[in-house]
Design an enzyme around this catalytic site. Structure first.
Site, PDB file in Angstrom:
ATOM      1  N   ARG A 109      32.693  -6.178   0.323  1.00  0.00           N
ATOM      2  CA  ARG A 109      33.945  -7.015   0.672  1.00  0.00           C
ATOM      3  C   ARG A 109      34.992  -6.796   0.006  1.00  0.00           C
ATOM      4  NH1 ARG A 109      31.694 -10.319   4.616  1.00  0.00           N
ATOM      5  NH2 ARG A 109      29.491 -11.008   4.082  1.00  0.00           N
ATOM      6  N   HIS A 148      28.449   4.022  -1.839  1.00  0.00           N
ATOM      7  CA  HIS A 148      27.194   3.945  -2.593  1.00  0.00           C
ATOM      8  C   HIS A 148      26.684   5.339  -2.384  1.00  0.00           C
ATOM      9  CE1 HIS A 148      26.389  -0.302  -3.750  1.00  0.00           C
ATOM     10  NE2 HIS A 148      27.127  -0.351  -2.416  1.00  0.00           N
ATOM     11  N   GLU A 192      36.614 -11.863  -6.836  1.00  0.00           N
ATOM     12  CA  GLU A 192      35.226 -12.267  -6.439  1.00  0.00           C
ATOM     13  C   GLU A 192      34.924 -13.396  -7.325  1.00  0.00           C
ATOM     14  OE1 GLU A 192      32.237  -9.249  -5.847  1.00  0.00           O
ATOM     15  OE2 GLU A 192      30.603 -10.492  -5.901  1.00  0.00           O
ATOM     16  N   LYS A 229     -16.007  -2.444   1.523  1.00  0.00           N
ATOM     17  CA  LYS A 229     -16.008  -3.399   2.471  1.00  0.00           C
ATOM     18  C   LYS A 229     -14.932  -3.843   3.165  1.00  0.00           C
ATOM     19  CE  LYS A 229     -19.959  -4.789   2.915  1.00  0.00           C
ATOM     20  NZ  LYS A 229     -21.140  -4.229   3.409  1.00  0.00           N
ATOM     21  N   LEU A 237       0.742  -1.347   0.008  1.00  0.00           N
ATOM     22  CA  LEU A 237      -0.042  -0.025   0.024  1.00  0.00           C
ATOM     23  C   LEU A 237       0.639   1.248  -0.021  1.00  0.00           C
ATOM     24  CD1 LEU A 237      -2.678  -0.801   2.642  1.00  0.00           C
ATOM     25  CD2 LEU A 237      -3.055  -0.461   0.448  1.00  0.00           C
ATOM     26  N   GLU A 271      24.362   6.978  -3.987  1.00  0.00           N
ATOM     27  CA  GLU A 271      22.739   6.927  -4.036  1.00  0.00           C
ATOM     28  C   GLU A 271      22.170   7.078  -2.710  1.00  0.00           C
ATOM     29  OE1 GLU A 271      24.635   4.338  -4.799  1.00  0.00           O
ATOM     30  OE2 GLU A 271      23.637   2.688  -4.339  1.00  0.00           O
ATOM     31  N   CYS A 320      30.119   1.112  -6.589  1.00  0.00           N
ATOM     32  CA  CYS A 320      30.369   0.152  -5.734  1.00  0.00           C
ATOM     33  C   CYS A 320      31.274  -1.224  -7.175  1.00  0.00           C
ATOM     34  CB  CYS A 320      29.537  -0.692  -5.102  1.00  0.00           C
ATOM     35  SG  CYS A 320      30.177  -1.537  -3.700  1.00  0.00           S
ATOM     36  N   LYS A 326       2.864   2.051   2.771  1.00  0.00           N
ATOM     37  CA  LYS A 326       3.004   2.431   4.164  1.00  0.00           C
ATOM     38  C   LYS A 326       4.181   3.214   4.370  1.00  0.00           C
ATOM     39  CE  LYS A 326       2.777  -1.356   6.626  1.00  0.00           C
ATOM     40  NZ  LYS A 326       2.388  -2.553   5.777  1.00  0.00           N
TER      41      LYS A 326
HETATM   42  N1  GLN Z   1      30.375  -7.637  -4.759  1.00  0.00           N
HETATM   43  C1  GLN Z   1      31.155  -6.378  -4.637  1.00  0.00           C
HETATM   44  C2  GLN Z   1      31.799  -6.711  -3.411  1.00  0.00           C
HETATM   45  O1  GLN Z   1      31.497  -7.142  -2.479  1.00  0.00           O
HETATM   46  C3  GLN Z   1      30.440  -5.099  -4.899  1.00  0.00           C
HETATM   47  C4  GLN Z   1      29.464  -4.928  -3.906  1.00  0.00           C
HETATM   48  C5  GLN Z   1      28.409  -3.929  -4.195  1.00  0.00           C
HETATM   49  O2  GLN Z   1      28.563  -3.550  -5.052  1.00  0.00           O
HETATM   50  N2  GLN Z   1      27.815  -3.645  -3.303  1.00  0.00           N
HETATM   51  O3  GLN Z   1      32.732  -5.904  -2.897  1.00  0.00           O
END
Ligand code: GLN
Length: 553
Positions: free
Chosen positions: A482, A527, A422, A197, A23, A529, A398, A25
């Site tokens: 990470r 980040h 990674e 209702k 909704l 944003e 990121c 909220k």
């Molecule tokens: N996978 C990447 C890391 O762990 C970037 C993570 C992300 O974009 N928030 O460093």
């Protein structure tokens, strides 16, 4: 008649939802909080989530939407993002309580024998902990009014303890505890008429939990007519003035204005026996006047700016890609509208780009947001290469920064098999790698709240584009990752046109990169944003959107 007098007691407004989920909220709670703030009151929102996860960090964004990170590193859901954006106020761990975290506190206390051998019942101890968390949220902000958004839908089993805490608080302090119920009036296609209702029944569910709402927000496709208001008023015992229409709108930022125009602010203050401290917050303190001006810009922005967000495509579960990257979308919108531009955002599935880079030809800016794992990353790298070579403004957040580093290593520095560890732990050129402490956490499967999280300070280098955009040397931005830039390659990059534009103050961790000879090519390990708000858009997004708008599609 209610007497208006400014009482010093902290007030509590619970917000629940009925009939259906979804909704809005969070938007409604944020909007009410904004209105009370604009009347001069200090507000503190708290989201009470029914799930058992201790925080949102371990939840799959496909199912639950974006993980929103606070300055103190708390991993929460998008409602906290809405609160921060609407209130233009940074929050902390006291503004969220999941049922998991509440049970965990009580169980840990029980394990430590802090209950002196008593039988630890759910009602008493869990409800007490809920009430303590609510009060803590207020205290931590020295608030006049605490808004408690109860997750889930009334009538279901999961959030019943939150409602019970509400009932108990009201019994004890009837003058300070209030409840706003958000309900839904469908217009079934076969009937074509708005039906009240289900809304009546959802109030009855609330009554069954011992709670009578003080106000009803009626979500529907369109505003309620007098006949519907009358029916609801009779069924619920609420005055017609306390039944507020909340019709669908084309922008969430219009919601507070719709409520204000129906006198919600004064009505609510009157119930709490409070009077306005301000007609509206004075200029500089960003009240409703500035909010109206911002919404006016949404309405008047004409020239469009076309931005491609290149990510892996999520199509499963209740949530879509848009929910998974809500802060990125909002940040683009804030930056565009503020500059009188109409954002046109398109999702590009990075797996599709792998064979067809020409999809990107139409865009004025390309953004690669955060992400995890291997799916679709070669497409993202191809998009980054295209942006770099074709001089299209590029913004990498990121993972979007890490992959920009990989792309540069491969295609400019000649390290063809460069990668992030990674994806390829044994790569010969680990330009993005994992720090030893993070490696240990992965090996011991300590996944919860163990990434590099929350606000970290960063020093920006002189003569960089990003420093000019921020207009200062010291910044603080939020993290959730990470892996890191591998400093062994630092010089090689710097000598070949990829600038390290900012690092942590000790110089150890790379926070932001940019390419010299490019209209806008910026990657952030953080980040940005997460800190963009309608009334204070993020400087890097402002720069990205401005330069993108200057590029003709
Ligand atoms: N996978 C990447 C890391 O762990 C970037 C993570 C992300 O974009 N928030 O460093």
């Amino acid at each position: 008649m209610l007497r208006a007098s400014n009482s010093a007691e902290m007030k509590y407004i619970f917000v629940s939802g009925g009939v259906i989920s979804g909704l809005g909220k969070g938007i409604a709670t944020s909007s009410i909080a904004l209105l009370l703030k604009s009347a001069g009151y200090k507000v503190a929102p708290i989201k009470m989530d029914p799930y058992l996860n201790v925080d949102a960090g371990t939840m799959n964004p496909i199912e639950h939407g974006e993980v929103f990170v606070l300055d103190d590193g708390t991993e929460t859901d998008q409602d906290l993002g809405h609160y921060e954006r609407f209130l233009n106020q940074s929050l902390n761990k006291t503004n969220i309580a999941t049922q998991g975290s509440i049970y965990l506190s009580v169980i840990q206390r029980e394990r430590n024998l802090e209950y002196d051998g008593e039988c630890v019942d759910v009602v008493t101890y869990i409800t007490e902990e809920i009430i303590a968390r609510i009060k803590q949220a207020g205290k931590s902000k020295d608030a006049d009014i605490v808004l408690i958004e109860i997750g889930g839908t009334t009538g279901e089993y999961q959030n019943i303890l939150f409602l019970e805490a509400n009932r108990l608080m009201k019994l004890k302090n009837p003058e300070d505890v209030f409840h706003i119920h958000i309900t839904y009036l469908p217009v079934p296609a076969s009937i074509g008429e708005m039906k009240s209702k289900p809304a009546q029944m959802s109030v009855r569910d609330l009554n069954a939990a011992g709670i009578q709402p003080d106000m009803l927000l009626a979500r529907a496709q369109r505003p309620l007519d007098q006949s519907r208001i009358k029916k609801l008023s009779i069924a619920t015992g609420l005055e017609p003035e306390d039944i507020i229409s909340a019709p669908d709108v084309d922008s969430i930022y219009k919601v507070p204005l719709g409520f204000a125009d129906q006198n919600l602010t004064d009505r609510l203050l009157q119930k709490m026996r409070l009077t306005r401290k301000e007609r509206d917050l004075p200029a500089g303190r960003q009240g409703l006047k500035q909010w109206r001006e911002f919404v006016e810009k949404i309405n008047s922005s004409k020239e469009s700016v076309k931005i491609a967000i290149v990510g892996k495509y999520f199509s499963t579960g209740d949530f879509t890609l848009a929910d998974s990257y809500i802060s990125v979308i909002e940040a683009i919108k804030h930056a565009a509208w503020t500059q009188g531009l109409k954002p046109q955002i398109k999702w590009i599935d990075s797996e599709k780009i792998e064979n067809n880079i020409r999809i990107l030809e139409d865009f004025q800016g390309i953004l690669v947001p955060g992400g995890f794992g291997s799916r679709g990353i070669e497409g993202k790298i191809a998009a980054i290469k295209y942006a770099r070579e074709a001089n299209i403004p590029y913004f990498g957040l990121c993972y979007g920064m890490q992959l920009a580093v990989v792309e540069y290593a491969r295609n400019v520095l000649g390290m063809e098999i460069a990668h992030t560890t990674e994806i390829d732990p044994d790569t010969k050129f680990p330009v993005i790698h994992i720090m030893p402490d993070q490696q240990k956490k992965l090996l011991t499967r300590e996944y919860g709240a163990t990434m590099r999280l929350g606000a970290w300070d960063c020093k920006l280098k002189l003569n960089t584009k990003v420093r000019a955009l921020y207009g200062k040397e010291d910044i603080s931005e939020r993290h959730r990752h990470r892996y890191e830039f591998n400093n062994e390659y630092l010089e090689k990059f710097a000598k070949n046109g990829l600038n390290i534009a900012g690092t942590t103050p000790d110089g150890k961790l790379v926070e932001i990169i940019e390419i010299k000879d490019h209209p806008f090519f910026v990657g952030t390990q953080f980040h940005p944003e997460l800190k963009s708000r309608p009334l204070s858009p993020h400087p890097l997004f402002l720069g990205f959107i401005k330069i993108a708008s200057e590029k003709k599609p």
